[in-house]
Write a protein that holds these residues in place. Structure first.
Motif, mmCIF file in Angstrom:
data_model
loop_
_atom_site.group_PDB
_atom_site.id
_atom_site.type_symbol
_atom_site.label_atom_id
_atom_site.label_comp_id
_atom_site.label_asym_id
_atom_site.label_seq_id
_atom_site.Cartn_x
_atom_site.Cartn_y
_atom_site.Cartn_z
ATOM 1 N N SER A 261 46.571 19.434 47.761
ATOM 2 C CA SER A 261 45.988 20.665 47.218
ATOM 3 C C SER A 261 44.977 21.245 48.204
ATOM 4 C CB SER A 261 45.279 20.375 45.893
ATOM 5 O OG SER A 261 46.161 19.784 44.962
ATOM 6 N N VAL A 262 44.818 22.568 48.162
ATOM 7 C CA VAL A 262 43.855 23.223 49.046
ATOM 8 C C VAL A 262 42.440 22.887 48.594
ATOM 9 C CG1 VAL A 262 45.447 25.095 49.580
ATOM 10 C CG2 VAL A 262 43.860 25.340 47.653
ATOM 11 N N MET A 263 41.451 23.105 49.468
ATOM 12 C CA MET A 263 40.070 22.735 49.198
ATOM 13 C C MET A 263 39.525 23.405 47.940
ATOM 14 S SD MET A 263 39.133 20.439 51.234
ATOM 15 C CE MET A 263 37.420 20.463 50.710
ATOM 16 N N ARG A 264 39.941 24.645 47.710
ATOM 17 C CA ARG A 264 39.431 25.364 46.542
ATOM 18 C C ARG A 264 39.864 24.684 45.243
ATOM 19 N NH1 ARG A 264 34.982 28.444 46.057
ATOM 20 N NH2 ARG A 264 35.248 30.254 44.699
ATOM 21 N N LEU B 19 37.596 23.046 42.165
ATOM 22 C CA LEU B 19 37.817 23.264 40.737
ATOM 23 C C LEU B 19 37.962 21.935 40.007
ATOM 24 C CD1 LEU B 19 38.271 25.176 38.386
ATOM 25 C CD2 LEU B 19 40.689 25.351 39.050
ATOM 26 N N ILE B 20 38.626 20.967 40.627
ATOM 27 C CA ILE B 20 38.762 19.635 40.025
ATOM 28 C C ILE B 20 37.384 19.012 39.827
ATOM 29 C CG2 ILE B 20 39.536 17.271 40.475
ATOM 30 C CD1 ILE B 20 42.055 18.456 41.764
ATOM 31 N N ARG B 21 36.530 19.119 40.843
ATOM 32 C CA ARG B 21 35.175 18.563 40.724
ATOM 33 C C ARG B 21 34.423 19.194 39.551
ATOM 34 N NH1 ARG B 21 34.862 19.504 46.560
ATOM 35 N NH2 ARG B 21 35.325 17.557 47.660
ATOM 36 N N LEU B 22 34.565 20.513 39.396
ATOM 37 C CA LEU B 22 33.894 21.193 38.286
ATOM 38 C C LEU B 22 34.396 20.671 36.942
ATOM 39 C CD1 LEU B 22 33.801 24.911 39.513
ATOM 40 C CD2 LEU B 22 31.887 23.314 39.365
ATOM 41 N N MET B 23 35.711 20.452 36.830
ATOM 42 C CA MET B 23 36.267 19.980 35.570
ATOM 43 C C MET B 23 35.858 18.534 35.287
ATOM 44 S SD MET B 23 37.535 22.580 34.266
ATOM 45 C CE MET B 23 37.841 21.614 32.782
ATOM 46 N N ILE B 24 35.810 17.702 36.316
ATOM 47 C CA ILE B 24 35.360 16.324 36.119
ATOM 48 C C ILE B 24 33.889 16.320 35.689
ATOM 49 C CG2 ILE B 24 34.831 14.169 37.334
ATOM 50 C CD1 ILE B 24 37.401 14.557 38.928
ATOM 51 N N GLU C 299 50.366 30.666 40.867
ATOM 52 C CA GLU C 299 51.128 30.864 42.100
ATOM 53 C C GLU C 299 50.350 30.457 43.342
ATOM 54 O OE1 GLU C 299 52.639 34.836 42.105
ATOM 55 O OE2 GLU C 299 53.972 34.466 40.393
ATOM 56 N N LYS C 300 49.538 29.414 43.213
ATOM 57 C CA LYS C 300 48.876 28.736 44.323
ATOM 58 C C LYS C 300 48.048 29.651 45.234
ATOM 59 C CE LYS C 300 52.521 25.213 44.602
ATOM 60 N NZ LYS C 300 53.469 24.519 45.501
ATOM 61 N N PRO C 301 47.098 30.362 44.691
ATOM 62 C CA PRO C 301 46.246 31.195 45.562
ATOM 63 C C PRO C 301 45.360 30.319 46.446
ATOM 64 C CG PRO C 301 45.362 31.133 43.335
ATOM 65 C CD PRO C 301 46.700 30.465 43.271
ATOM 66 N N LEU C 302 45.133 30.745 47.683
ATOM 67 C CA LEU C 302 44.270 29.985 48.587
ATOM 68 C C LEU C 302 42.800 30.160 48.224
ATOM 69 C CD1 LEU C 302 45.996 30.661 52.036
ATOM 70 C CD2 LEU C 302 46.181 28.636 50.578
ATOM 71 N N PHE C 303 42.444 31.357 47.766
ATOM 72 C CA PHE C 303 41.068 31.645 47.367
ATOM 73 C C PHE C 303 41.085 32.252 45.977
ATOM 74 C CE2 PHE C 303 41.390 32.096 51.981
ATOM 75 C CZ PHE C 303 40.457 31.146 52.402
ATOM 76 N N PHE C 304 40.170 31.817 45.146
ATOM 77 C CA PHE C 304 40.126 32.346 43.777
ATOM 78 C C PHE C 304 38.742 32.094 43.190
ATOM 79 C CE2 PHE C 304 41.896 28.049 43.681
ATOM 80 C CZ PHE C 304 41.054 27.399 42.786
ATOM 81 N N SER C 305 38.468 32.767 42.077
ATOM 82 C CA SER C 305 37.205 32.621 41.364
ATOM 83 C C SER C 305 37.192 31.295 40.611
ATOM 84 C CB SER C 305 37.008 33.780 40.387
ATOM 85 O OG SER C 305 36.007 33.480 39.435
#
Length: 464
Positions: free
Chosen positions: A311-314, A318-323, A360-366
């Motif tokens: 997975s991309v860094m972004r 997001l995973i860290r935020l959810m954990i 759809e796998k955006p590289l950058f997102f909010s």
């Protein structure tokens, strides 16, 4: 014969043959001393403040700041389990989730109001109180993202040295070492870094009854590590049948890593053929011994790690935020619901990756839009149905059989077609309740779906 009269010390319980001896003992051992209320140790009255600073202030830091309590709450492993059908109050197992929930209502009076009371526990200064993406990003950079630069380099060096030490302390030679956990996948957070180590040795391949030598090997490793120069920085956890758990304190950065070490023989080898992997899947599906299934599934750990690492860094942010959300939004487990199990970190990782793929796998997102999408899906957990086919064909018989009888929520392990990772949780209704309340927090107030997250508009949920 007359019984010899004894004089008992009220401070320590020691017995003496005369009153004079008791008085002398008291003057030498107890005079001018008081008991510490926190540990019960006797210290001089004038030294009590220094004792608290040197002993208990450090202990508190290690318990709360360094999260050493994680040893007792290590996330449930992503393996075949029946936790989803186990009562969260008494651990009784049922044939279906519905029958388990009916039992909880009838026997434990687990009503909707009680669920709300026992599930919600937003920590002070929660990230959900942030107002907007920029404030959330600052919060994540300061309190969630792991350290970088020289601090990170020092940490890498210490862990690398410890891994070499572990191999050297293991009583049999390891032909290969597999690493996993959030630290390896790049999804670790501040104060929550998990490292899984699998020591593979051909010695165990030739043993008919492997569990006993495996336990003995891990016990020897435990004792050997305690005697090394690193022993004073290793806090051992409770003994478990098939793994060694401990926390390791990094001296440079004063944080710790939660280790779990297991051992087995190399079932697949470094470059397995497709037929060999299919053979392992069949073995896992037919295996009636949960311990044996867990050990065999260790061979699939590299594929699980690679799936998340791709997975991309972004997405990892997001995973860290959810954990972090799971760790700071739920009430602590009590004696009343001590068998409650929230989703494992691996389940959270896969759920987040699925949401990213739906966008759809955006590289950058909010990150706000991403969190909102994951939370909205958690509210509708009964509709979660996720399957990946990167390691097995849709017509593979084992997958077909598992898919036919699956219950929701359903997230099939992308590296193991026999495991629904959602089965490690028996509190999805609590997850949905806390997610629903989270969507009302300031972070999401007035937020509407934007591209590429417009698909969440179809996930209508009552958030009141």
């Amino acid at each position: 014969m007359w019984a010899l009269k004894s004089y008992n010390c009220e401070c320590c319980g020691s017995d003496f043959v005369s009153c004079t001896a008791l008085k002398y003992h008291f003057q030498q051992k107890h005079l001018g001393k008081v008991h510490c209320e926190k540990c019960g140790q006797e210290v001089l009255r004038e030294k009590l403040q220094d004792h608290n600073k040197s002993t208990h202030d450090r202990s508190t830091m290690e318990t709360h700041r360094l999260h050493w309590e994680n040893l007792e709450e290590r996330n449930i492993k992503h393996m075949a389990t029946k936790i989803s059908k186990t009562c969260r109050m008494c651990s009784r197992h049922f044939g279906t989730v519905l029958s388990r929930e009916n039992h909880e209502i009838q026997e434990h009076h687990f009503t909707a109001s009680k669920r709300a009371q026992m599930s919600t526990g937003f920590s002070p200064h929660n990230m959900l109180e942030c107002k907007g993406s920029q404030e959330l990003q600052r919060f994540a950079d300061k309190k969630i993202r792991p350290a970088s630069g020289s601090q990170s380099a020092a940490c890498v060096a210490e862990i690398s040295a410890l891994l070499q030490l572990i191999q050297g302390c293991f009583p049999v030679p390891a032909s290969r070492v597999i690493q996993g956990g959030s630290y390896v996948k790049g999804t670790d957070t501040q104060g929550c870094s998990e490292i899984d180590i699998v020591l593979l040795s051909e010695v165990f391949a030739s043993v008919n009854h492997r569990k006993k030598p495996l336990r003995e090997g891990l016990e020897t490793l435990r004792e050997n590590l305690k005697r090394t120069s690193h022993g004073n920085r290793i806090l051992m956890g409770k003994r478990t049948p098939l793994s060694l758990r401990f926390n390791f304190l990094c001296t440079e950065s004063l944080h710790c890593h939660s280790f779990e070490i297991m051992a087995y023989y190399d079932v697949l080898g470094p470059t397995p053929s497709t037929d060999l992997k299919l053979h392992l899947y069949r073995k896992l599906y037919l295996c009636n011994d949960s311990d044996e299934a867990q050990l065999c599934a260790l061979a699939l750990l590299p594929y699980q790690v690679d799936f998340v690492k791709a997975s991309v860094m972004r997405v990892k942010e997001l995973i860290r935020l959810m954990i972090h959300w799971f760790k700071t939004s739920f009430a602590n487990t009590t004696k009343e619901n001590k068998f409650r199990r929230l989703p494992s970190s691996y389940t959270v990782e896969l759920l987040t990756i699925y949401i990213w793929e739906r966008a759809e796998k955006p590289l950058f997102f909010s990150l706000v839009q991403g969190m909102r999408a994951v939370l909205k899906l958690l509210v509708r957990y009964a509709e979660i149905d996720v399957v990946w086919h990167r390691h097995y064909h849709p017509k593979f018989p084992i997958f077909v059989k598992v898919n036919q009888k699956h219950t929701r929520p359903f997230i099939l392990d992308p590296a193991n077609p026999t495991v629904n990772v959602c089965d490690t949780c028996n509190a999805w209704d609590e997850v949905a309740h806390v997610a629903r309340l989270s969507l009302l927090k300031p972070l999401f107030r007035g937020v509407r779906a934007e591209p590429p997250w417009l698909f969440t508009n179809d996930w209508t949920c009552k958030v009141a």
